[in-house]
Design a protein around this motif. Structure first.
Motif, PDB file in Angstrom:
ATOM      1  N   UNK A 223       8.136 -54.557 -44.209  1.00  0.00           N
ATOM      2  CA  UNK A 223       7.722 -55.784 -44.296  1.00  0.00           C
ATOM      3  C   UNK A 223       8.035 -56.594 -43.070  1.00  0.00           C
ATOM      4  N   UNK A 224       8.720 -56.044 -41.893  1.00  0.00           N
ATOM      5  CA  UNK A 224       9.187 -56.908 -40.935  1.00  0.00           C
ATOM      6  C   UNK A 224       7.987 -56.590 -39.758  1.00  0.00           C
ATOM      7  N   UNK A 225       7.903 -57.926 -38.927  1.00  0.00           N
ATOM      8  CA  UNK A 225       6.771 -57.707 -37.960  1.00  0.00           C
ATOM      9  C   UNK A 225       7.358 -56.741 -36.857  1.00  0.00           C
ATOM     10  N   UNK A 226       6.503 -55.934 -36.467  1.00  0.00           N
ATOM     11  CA  UNK A 226       7.090 -54.721 -35.297  1.00  0.00           C
ATOM     12  C   UNK A 226       7.481 -55.638 -34.098  1.00  0.00           C
TER      13      UNK A 226
ATOM     14  N   UNK B  90      17.262 -52.221 -50.255  1.00  0.00           N
ATOM     15  CA  UNK B  90      16.886 -53.381 -49.364  1.00  0.00           C
ATOM     16  C   UNK B  90      16.544 -53.039 -48.043  1.00  0.00           C
ATOM     17  N   UNK B  91      17.009 -52.105 -47.152  1.00  0.00           N
ATOM     18  CA  UNK B  91      16.425 -51.583 -46.155  1.00  0.00           C
ATOM     19  C   UNK B  91      15.289 -51.295 -46.150  1.00  0.00           C
ATOM     20  N   UNK B  92      14.818 -50.586 -47.059  1.00  0.00           N
ATOM     21  CA  UNK B  92      13.399 -50.261 -47.177  1.00  0.00           C
ATOM     22  C   UNK B  92      12.283 -51.242 -47.047  1.00  0.00           C
ATOM     23  N   UNK B  93      12.837 -52.290 -48.192  1.00  0.00           N
ATOM     24  CA  UNK B  93      11.938 -53.479 -48.227  1.00  0.00           C
ATOM     25  C   UNK B  93      11.713 -54.378 -46.929  1.00  0.00           C
ATOM     26  N   UNK B  94      12.886 -54.525 -46.337  1.00  0.00           N
ATOM     27  CA  UNK B  94      13.112 -55.209 -45.382  1.00  0.00           C
ATOM     28  C   UNK B  94      12.445 -54.822 -44.139  1.00  0.00           C
ATOM     29  N   UNK B  95      12.519 -53.508 -43.820  1.00  0.00           N
ATOM     30  CA  UNK B  95      11.813 -52.750 -42.429  1.00  0.00           C
ATOM     31  C   UNK B  95      10.385 -52.574 -42.955  1.00  0.00           C
TER      32      UNK B  95
ATOM     33  N   UNK C   8      12.006 -47.142 -34.868  1.00  0.00           N
ATOM     34  CA  UNK C   8      12.470 -46.513 -35.581  1.00  0.00           C
ATOM     35  C   UNK C   8      12.863 -47.175 -37.207  1.00  0.00           C
ATOM     36  N   UNK C   9      13.130 -48.420 -36.931  1.00  0.00           N
ATOM     37  CA  UNK C   9      13.348 -49.147 -38.140  1.00  0.00           C
ATOM     38  C   UNK C   9      12.193 -49.015 -39.090  1.00  0.00           C
ATOM     39  N   UNK C  10      10.868 -49.331 -38.737  1.00  0.00           N
ATOM     40  CA  UNK C  10       9.928 -49.217 -39.746  1.00  0.00           C
ATOM     41  C   UNK C  10       9.530 -48.006 -40.040  1.00  0.00           C
ATOM     42  N   UNK C  11       9.699 -46.994 -39.117  1.00  0.00           N
ATOM     43  CA  UNK C  11       9.561 -45.663 -39.618  1.00  0.00           C
ATOM     44  C   UNK C  11      10.407 -44.947 -40.330  1.00  0.00           C
ATOM     45  N   UNK C  12      11.891 -45.483 -40.184  1.00  0.00           N
ATOM     46  CA  UNK C  12      12.743 -44.927 -41.162  1.00  0.00           C
ATOM     47  C   UNK C  12      12.404 -45.419 -42.616  1.00  0.00           C
ATOM     48  N   UNK C  13      12.034 -46.732 -42.679  1.00  0.00           N
ATOM     49  CA  UNK C  13      11.585 -47.268 -44.019  1.00  0.00           C
ATOM     50  C   UNK C  13      10.355 -46.487 -44.722  1.00  0.00           C
ATOM     51  N   UNK C  14       9.480 -46.193 -43.855  1.00  0.00           N
ATOM     52  CA  UNK C  14       8.288 -45.438 -44.400  1.00  0.00           C
ATOM     53  C   UNK C  14       8.716 -44.139 -44.762  1.00  0.00           C
ATOM     54  N   UNK C  15       9.248 -43.411 -43.939  1.00  0.00           N
ATOM     55  CA  UNK C  15       9.845 -42.168 -44.250  1.00  0.00           C
ATOM     56  C   UNK C  15      10.718 -42.186 -45.536  1.00  0.00           C
ATOM     57  N   UNK C  16      11.543 -43.060 -45.835  1.00  0.00           N
ATOM     58  CA  UNK C  16      12.384 -43.140 -47.008  1.00  0.00           C
ATOM     59  C   UNK C  16      11.394 -43.290 -48.018  1.00  0.00           C
ATOM     60  N   UNK C  17      10.409 -43.986 -48.183  1.00  0.00           N
ATOM     61  CA  UNK C  17       9.640 -44.033 -49.154  1.00  0.00           C
ATOM     62  C   UNK C  17       8.900 -42.911 -49.287  1.00  0.00           C
TER      63      UNK C  17
END
Length: 264
Positions: free
Chosen positions: A100-103, A93-98, A138-147
């Motif tokens: 697709x979240x507007x920066x 859920x963290x990955x999908x949320x961040x 760092x939030x969208x960065x973490x989601x992309x790094x997780x993927x």
């Protein structure tokens, strides 16, 4: 037909991109208004250039901090996303949320939701806005790094897990000693792409009062109050982002070609 080496192909791509940017810049310059003498314009630009470079250093610092924090969080999230149960569902859920979240929304949220200072031992410790921007990016960065991490782990053949398991190695030992060393090389190119994207995203920080390169260009254009100077300052800001991010992209593609060739 003789094949083109990766180095030659990369250099050629860089030449084409530089030529395209040069032509686009020349067109914009020709279309810009002429309300100041060229010599005076260049003198003003030389006067403001050090401040512009200092502003861009703020962007680079924020991007490095956001990627460092996002990488740590992303690796933890990526490791949890492969699990079953509540932890795995929350990580996904963290990955999908961040992702697709507007920066810009994240930047405004952290700027106004996080406190301006923390009370530690009766003393106020300031929490500056540039740290809030780092936390936001760092939030969208973490989601992309997780993927990226998840994809790298899944790219390891399952036979390696089975072979290591037959040697009585635990899942943790297999992950740390066999899988992760291979994942580092597979993660590096997309991780560098994430860094380039985060660096360009730091331009949004000027909207919350961070004195970065765009805020410097805005102050300079307001101070000088000439349209041609304003065009030149924003073209210089664009050139700084390009000169910093494009070599990262070239290196990323070069590493992808090199390692994909050696994997065959």
């Amino acid at each position: 037909m003789a094949s083109t080496s990766p180095a030659v192909s990369t250099a050629r791509t860089g030449s084409y991109a530089a030529a395209t940017i040069a032509v686009a810049g020349a067109v914009l310059w020709l279309l810009a208004p002429r309300d100041i003498e060229p010599a005076h314009l260049l003198a003003l630009f030389a006067q403001w250039l050090p401040a512009l470079l200092r502003g861009f250093a703020v962007n680079v610092s924020m991007s490095a901090g956001a990627l460092a924090l996002g990488t740590v969080i992303g690796l933890l999230i990526g490791a949890s996303a492969a699990r079953q149960g509540v932890a795995g569902r929350l990580a996904r859920l963290w990955v999908q949320a961040f992702r697709n979240a507007p920066w810009l929304v994240l930047i405004f949220f952290t700027t106004y939701a996080l406190p301006f200072e923390f009370r530690i031992g009766g003393h106020g410790v300031p929490f500056p806005d540039w740290l809030k921007v780092i936390a936001a990016l760092a939030l969208p960065a973490s989601a992309n790094v997780a993927e990226v991490f998840r994809g790298a782990v899944q790219s390891i053949p399952g036979t390696q897990w089975d072979a290591a398991g037959s040697l009585a190695m635990s899942r943790r030992q297999i992950l740390w000693w066999i899988v992760l060393p291979q994942c580092v090389r597979r993660m590096l190119p997309p991780w560098m792409n994430v860094y380039s994207i985060i660096t360009m995203g730091t331009a949004l920080s000027s909207l919350v009062g961070i004195h970065d390169v765009l805020d410097t260009a805005r102050i300079a254009s307001t101070t000088v109050a000439h349209s041609s100077f304003t065009v030149l300052m924003y073209m210089a800001a664009l050139a700084l982002f390009f000169l910093y991010c494009y070599p990262v992209g070239l290196l990323t593609r070069a590493l992808e070609r090199r390692w994909s060739g050696s994997a065959r």
